[in-house]
Design an enzyme around this catalytic site. Structure first.
Site, short mmCIF file in Angstrom:
data_model
loop_
_atom_site.label_atom_id
_atom_site.label_comp_id
_atom_site.label_asym_id
_atom_site.label_seq_id
_atom_site.Cartn_x
_atom_site.Cartn_y
_atom_site.Cartn_z
CG ASP A 29 -41.74 -3.34 27.93
OD1 ASP A 29 -40.84 -4.03 27.39
OD2 ASP A 29 -41.83 -3.18 29.17
CE1 TYR B 38 -33.80 -6.73 27.98
CE2 TYR B 38 -33.59 -8.04 25.99
CZ TYR B 38 -33.54 -7.94 27.36
OH TYR B 38 -33.20 -9.05 28.11
CE LYS C 188 -35.71 -2.42 33.68
NZ LYS C 188 -34.35 -2.98 33.81
#
Ligand code: KE4
Length: 460
Positions: free
Chosen positions: A265, A170, A293
């Site tokens: 990623d 994702y 994050k």
């Protein structure tokens, strides 16, 4: 206002009464239930991100009142050991004094300017100093913005259209990547979302993670068309899945051979599994790295960076367009800089490794003792207990997990004051604020819960 007063009084009384329960009994969720009912009238599904709606586990999501260290406190006054940490950012634990101090200092100067600040340069410098493959970086506001911009850059730099991604990975809600995505999309069984047009996905090839032969075959057939390959270097979004050595070697070799860009990623793994990211553990040299994050320390920051000759194609240095009103926001960069400074000056990775290994061993022993089919995966402080009888190394395996049993595990742990990810297809995160006693409490709760839900048990 008057109308609101009784509710506020009731809320305060309930909070005071239950605050001292300190989770010795099953939490009451009266106020969260009322809050969720209200929220569902106002926002789709009552949430601002689908993963939070508890769709995969059922029941009412808790509404958080506050957080401190390793703990969350809901509006009913229940306390939970937090293993989500805002889905990764809170590696230092909630309300770290140094992060709060940095935020308070930034607030004295203002909240947003739409003009350059030195704090942006400091955060960029901290990322460049930490991640060897990153020579230049652009700050944005989320992981999605980072990955969306990275694939646009790969296409702009190479002049090619085709992208490769992997099932169960994702990368945020980027139209061209919402195809067999992991995380919420996979959890909700909606791998490719309505509203994503054929036009935006026709150039996206989806392969199986860890499938070396498929990579070889695809590059052999279409190598000259491929702009980039985007992947999670350690997957968190189908649960924790490691890449094989051969998979990493093939990714690096084929992208270089065919002039495609390798996009790592690291939104979840960056500064999480190692200060220099998963790429430093795997010996990878990606052309572009995406981050999020932790680099925002709990405030909205995403980033994409990499080779200077690639990044200098981004406007205004180059011609690939990307922009953002709040990119490099002074509050967000303050929290990000304070977090990365702490991670560099007083690295918690040794403590995280010790605590996470203790938790992994405890969960494994608890599942074995309860005679529940399972497999466990851990990389650093990212852990997943899969309700599946063999090791999970791709989406085909992950998609066979017993998600109903996971839901019962989730609620059994919640009832014992342990807040786990509300989906089998996520990673739990240990923070530097957790203690050995917290881990022992978690393992004890897991043993009770797994004994309760094991097939053939009274509650099974
Ligand atoms: P955001 O746009 O949510 O900041 O980042 C998207 C993203 C990109 N890449 C990776 C590897 C990610 O894990 C994410 C977001 N992770 C999910 C949790 N698996 C965020 C939680 C949510 O969607 O609410």
């Amino acid at each position: 206002m008057l109308l609101g007063t009784p509710c506020l009084l009731i809320k305060r009384v309930i909070q005071q009464q239950t605050e001292f329960s300190m989770q010795k009994t099953k939490p009451t969720l009266i106020l969260s239930q009322a809050a969720f009912a209200r929220a569902q009238q106002l926002m789709p599904g009552g949430v601002n991100s689908p993963a939070r709606a508890f769709g995969a586990v059922g029941g009412t999501p808790i509404f958080v009142d506050r957080a401190e260290g390793a703990y969350l406190f809901d509006i009913d006054g229940n306390r939970y050991l937090d293993y989500i940490g805002s889905w990764g950012p809170m590696i230092l634990g909630h309300r770290h004094p140094a992060v709060l101090a940095a935020l308070k200092h930034a607030l004295e100067h203002g909240t947003s300017y739409g003009a350059p600040t030195e704090a942006e340069s400091e955060l960029a410098e901290r990322i460049i100093d930490a991640v060897a493959s990153v020579e230049k970086v652009r700050l944005v506001n989320s992981g999605t913005e980072a990955t969306m911009s990275a694939i646009r850059l790969a296409r702009g730099y190479t002049g090619r259209d085709v992208l490769i991604k992997f099932a169960g990975n994702y990368h945020g809600h980027v139209d061209s990547l919402l195809v067999s995505a992991g995380s919420a999309a996979a959890t909700l069984g909606v791998p490719s979302s309505p509203g994503v047009t054929q036009g935006t996905t026709q150039d996206t090839i989806v392969l199986e993670y860890n499938d070396v032969a498929a990579l070889e075959k695809t590059f052999a057939a279409r190598g000259a068309e491929i702009a980039g390959v985007i992947f999670e270097p350690v997957v968190g979004n189908m649960g924790v899945v490691r890449p094989s050595e051969a998979f990493c070697e093939t990714l690096q070799r084929l992208t270089r051979k065919h002039g495609a860009l390798l996009i790592c990623d690291e939104v979840m793994t960056g500064f999480r599994v190692a200060f220099a990211g998963a790429q430093s553990l795997l010996g990878l040299e990606p052309d572009i790295t995406t981050l999020g994050k932790i680099v925002g320390g709990g405030l909205p920051v995403g980033a994409y960076g990499g080779r200077a000759d690639v990044m200098d194609h981004i406007l205004p240095a180059g011609e690939v367009f990307q922009a953002g009103t709040l990119s490099g926001n002074p509050l967000a960069t303050a929290a990000g800089c304070a977090t990365l400074k702490l991670l560099k000056d007083d690295p918690p990775y040794g403590k995280l490794e010790t605590l996470s290994a203790q938790l992994e061993d405890g969960l494994r022993e608890a599942a074995e003792s309860a005679e529940i089919s399972h497999s466990l995966a851990r990389v650093g402080s990212m852990i997943t207990l899969f309700f599946h009888d063999t090791a999970v190394d791709n989406w085909s395996a992950a998609s066979q997990c017993n998600t109903d049993l996971y839901a019962r595990y989730f609620w059994g742990m919640m009832d014992r004051g342990i807040y786990l990810p509300c989906s089998q297809y996520e990673a739990l995160f240990v923070s530097a604020a957790h203690t050995a006693e917290d881990i022992e409490q978690t393992v004890a709760a897991a043993q009770e819960t797994l004994n309760d839900i094991a097939p053939g048990s009274a509650g099974g």
